[in-house]
Design an enzyme around this catalytic site. Structure first.
Site, PDB file in Angstrom:
ATOM      1  N   GLU A 185       0.833  -1.213   0.000  1.00  0.00           N
ATOM      2  CA  GLU A 185       0.000   0.000   0.000  1.00  0.00           C
ATOM      3  C   GLU A 185       0.859   1.251   0.000  1.00  0.00           C
ATOM      4  OE1 GLU A 185      -3.022   0.052  -1.231  1.00  0.00           O
ATOM      5  OE2 GLU A 185      -3.744  -1.234   0.385  1.00  0.00           O
ATOM      6  N   HIS A 186       0.442   2.193  -0.819  1.00  0.00           N
ATOM      7  CA  HIS A 186       1.165   3.462  -1.005  1.00  0.00           C
ATOM      8  C   HIS A 186       2.591   3.204  -1.504  1.00  0.00           C
ATOM      9  CE1 HIS A 186      -1.842   6.349   0.449  1.00  0.00           C
ATOM     10  NE2 HIS A 186      -2.247   5.337   1.206  1.00  0.00           N
ATOM     11  N   ASP A 213       2.935   2.244  -5.032  1.00  0.00           N
ATOM     12  CA  ASP A 213       2.993   2.382  -6.496  1.00  0.00           C
ATOM     13  C   ASP A 213       3.668   3.690  -6.909  1.00  0.00           C
ATOM     14  OD1 ASP A 213       0.731   3.836  -5.677  1.00  0.00           O
ATOM     15  OD2 ASP A 213      -0.581   3.090  -7.276  1.00  0.00           O
ATOM     16  N   ALA A 262     -15.135   3.895  -1.617  1.00  0.00           N
ATOM     17  CA  ALA A 262     -14.898   2.880  -0.587  1.00  0.00           C
ATOM     18  C   ALA A 262     -13.513   2.251  -0.709  1.00  0.00           C
ATOM     19  CB  ALA A 262     -15.973   1.795  -0.663  1.00  0.00           C
ATOM     20  N   GLY A 263     -12.682   2.805  -1.589  1.00  0.00           N
ATOM     21  CA  GLY A 263     -11.321   2.276  -1.724  1.00  0.00           C
ATOM     22  C   GLY A 263     -11.257   1.025  -2.586  1.00  0.00           C
ATOM     23  N   SER A 291     -13.615   2.302  -7.666  1.00  0.00           N
ATOM     24  CA  SER A 291     -14.804   2.502  -8.502  1.00  0.00           C
ATOM     25  C   SER A 291     -14.515   3.502  -9.618  1.00  0.00           C
ATOM     26  CB  SER A 291     -15.989   2.960  -7.656  1.00  0.00           C
ATOM     27  OG  SER A 291     -15.671   4.172  -7.009  1.00  0.00           O
ATOM     28  N   GLU A 344      -6.542  10.306 -14.991  1.00  0.00           N
ATOM     29  CA  GLU A 344      -6.834  10.597 -13.580  1.00  0.00           C
ATOM     30  C   GLU A 344      -5.905  11.686 -13.035  1.00  0.00           C
ATOM     31  OE1 GLU A 344      -6.351   7.453 -10.549  1.00  0.00           O
ATOM     32  OE2 GLU A 344      -8.059   8.355  -9.511  1.00  0.00           O
ATOM     33  N   ASP A 384      -4.261   1.074  -9.638  1.00  0.00           N
ATOM     34  CA  ASP A 384      -5.688   0.769  -9.777  1.00  0.00           C
ATOM     35  C   ASP A 384      -6.049   0.456 -11.226  1.00  0.00           C
ATOM     36  OD1 ASP A 384      -5.645   1.377  -7.140  1.00  0.00           O
ATOM     37  OD2 ASP A 384      -6.731   3.265  -7.312  1.00  0.00           O
ATOM     38  N   TYR A 433      -3.959  12.441   0.667  1.00  0.00           N
ATOM     39  CA  TYR A 433      -3.212  11.519  -0.202  1.00  0.00           C
ATOM     40  C   TYR A 433      -2.025  12.257  -0.826  1.00  0.00           C
ATOM     41  CZ  TYR A 433      -2.347   8.160  -3.992  1.00  0.00           C
ATOM     42  OH  TYR A 433      -1.769   7.273  -4.863  1.00  0.00           O
TER      43      TYR A 433
HETATM   44  C1  GLA Z   1      -5.192   4.751  -4.281  1.00  0.00           C
HETATM   45  C2  GLA Z   1      -4.398   5.182  -5.503  1.00  0.00           C
HETATM   46  C3  GLA Z   1      -3.359   4.123  -5.858  1.00  0.00           C
HETATM   47  C4  GLA Z   1      -2.508   3.752  -4.654  1.00  0.00           C
HETATM   48  C5  GLA Z   1      -3.383   3.457  -3.440  1.00  0.00           C
HETATM   49  C6  GLA Z   1      -2.573   3.256  -2.196  1.00  0.00           C
HETATM   50  O1  GLA Z   1      -5.957   3.633  -4.568  1.00  0.00           O
HETATM   51  O2  GLA Z   1      -5.248   5.385  -6.611  1.00  0.00           O
HETATM   52  O3  GLA Z   1      -2.562   4.593  -6.926  1.00  0.00           O
HETATM   53  O4  GLA Z   1      -1.551   4.733  -4.388  1.00  0.00           O
HETATM   54  O5  GLA Z   1      -4.318   4.501  -3.206  1.00  0.00           O
HETATM   55  O6  GLA Z   1      -1.802   2.105  -2.301  1.00  0.00           O
END
Ligand code: GLA
Length: 403
Positions: free
Chosen positions: A54-55, A57, A143-144, A147, A180, A192, A246
């Protein structure tokens, strides 16, 4: 494009009729009552959960997401004017339209994700025409679960197909990512869109963000053979990526990499934390270093079917995101703690954090107990019970047959 334009016809609003075939779209689909609907193409794109990494990429590190069996569908048909029309049943019936020449800043909200797809394709030399688009989704928004990437990629897939652009999947995912960042204005990484486009049924994807373009390796995940399943716990706490938090994490990581004189933070060695004085930057760096190691270890644990070890890495990842990267929240911590107390082998928040979903790997026979106990914990603290469902590793963006 000329070939497809020929079959696209102007749709007079008076001709828009109820669509007999799709209850979900009743009353809003712009389909003529008569005639063959052969010029409609339908595409689907799934949401994703990130198993671990996580975090990382945007820090040039590895990530391990999987596409899930919930997502977004788009029906698309070319128009012969220059306005894109979008209808959606998601979150109540809504309609919006924008010009083909829409530029960053011209379109707001969810529609900006759609407008960005047209913008990026045209910017990169594909003079795509306007479309009628009907969007439906069973993914909770905010919701992560990606979507917005699912929306972009279903639209992008449909346009790529209808206009015979022949853009390769990874390239399409990277274009959607550019839409994006440069059109919507969210400084996200590319995980994503890659997961949503390139996902494979039965697999997670080990994506190495340190390579250009990122390299992708499917990793078979067959925890069902060990009578385990992955439960998603949607806390209901909505979050957006554009509220500044973020972007702030991303800036902090860039500052730390600069201090260490590295191109990206995931390249830092274990001694890096000793070389940074600032407590915040030290903690962010510690997360990136330990999460990079965990993600590689998780890939090995999955391949060895060592679910206990994989579960322990999920939980350690959550602790690092909570304490060092500081992107968890009370509800996510509650979900994770009660999932573990209910018998999960491991649990963690997934996605950007600040709300959204947690995931838990749990023996199938204990899932009911997990859902009951997470719900009870939430209700006990005056929160409404989270929505829980089982997620399966699923196919990425694809064409749907029929109209
Ligand atoms: C969101 C971002 C991704 C990634 C995650 C955290 O989903 O769109 O690029 O950075 O947060 O891992």
């Amino acid at each position: 494009v000329a070939e497809v334009k020929r079959i696209g016809r102007r749709l007079d609003p008076g001709q828009y009729a109820r669509f007999a075939g799709g209850a979900g779209h009743r009353g809003i689909l712009p389909v003529r009552q008569t005639g063959q609907m052969t010029d409609i193409c339908r595409w689907a794109a799934p949401g994703r959960v990130n198993l671990i990494g996580e975090h990382l990429d945007y820090n040039g590190g590895p990530v391990l997401p999987m596409a899930i069996d919930k997502g977004t569908t788009v029906k698309a048909r070319i128009r012969d004017d220059d306005r894109v029309h979008v209808w959606t049943t998601h979150g109540g019936n809504q309609h919006t339209d924008f010009g083909l020449d829409a530029m960053p800043g011209d379109v707001d909200g969810w529609a900006a994700y759609v407008a960005g797809v047209f913008w990026v394709l045209r910017e990169s030399g594909h003079p795509v025409p306007a479309f009628d688009l009907v969007v439906d989704s069973d993914l909770p928004a905010g919701a992560g679960l990606s979507s917005s990437a699912a929306l972009q990629c279903a639209v992008g897939g449909a346009i790529n197909d209808a206009c015979a652009l022949r853009i390769e999947p990874l390239h399409l995912a990277l274009l959607m990512h550019r839409a994006e960042t440069d059109f919507v204005g969210v400084p996200s990484g590319s995980m994503d869109q890659i997961a949503v486009v390139c996902g494979q049924a039965g697999n997670a994807l080990f994506i190495n963000g340190g390579a250009t373009p990122p390299s992708i390796e499917p990793v078979p995940v067959d925890w069902t053979a060990a009578d385990l399943e992955l439960v998603v716990i949607d806390t209901g706490v909505k979050r957006g990526l554009n509220d500044g938090r973020y972007a702030q994490r991303r800036t902090e990581c860039e500052e730390a990499a600069e201090l260490l004189d590295l191109p990206s933070l995931a390249a830092a060695g274990p001694d890096a934390v000793l070389r940074i004085d600032d407590a915040t930057l030290k903690a962010r760096t510690r997360h990136v270093i330990t999460e990079t190691a965990r993600t590689r270890g998780a890939r090995r644990a999955i391949m060895a079917h060592n679910w206990k070890q994989f579960g322990a890495m999920l939980t350690a990842s959550h602790e690092s995101l909570r304490d060092d990267f500081q992107v968890s929240c009370m509800e996510l911590d509650l979900a994770v703690d009660s999932a573990i107390a209910a018998g999960a082998l491991g649990a963690r928040m997934t996605g950007a954090g600040f709300g959204g979903c947690a995931i838990a790997l749990i023996p199938v026979h204990q899932t009911g107990h997990l859902i009951e106990s997470v719900s009870a914990t939430f209700e006990h603290t005056q929160r409404s019970a989270p929505h829980c469902f089982v997620a399966r590793p699923s196919e990425g963006m694809h064409r749907l047959s029929g109209n």
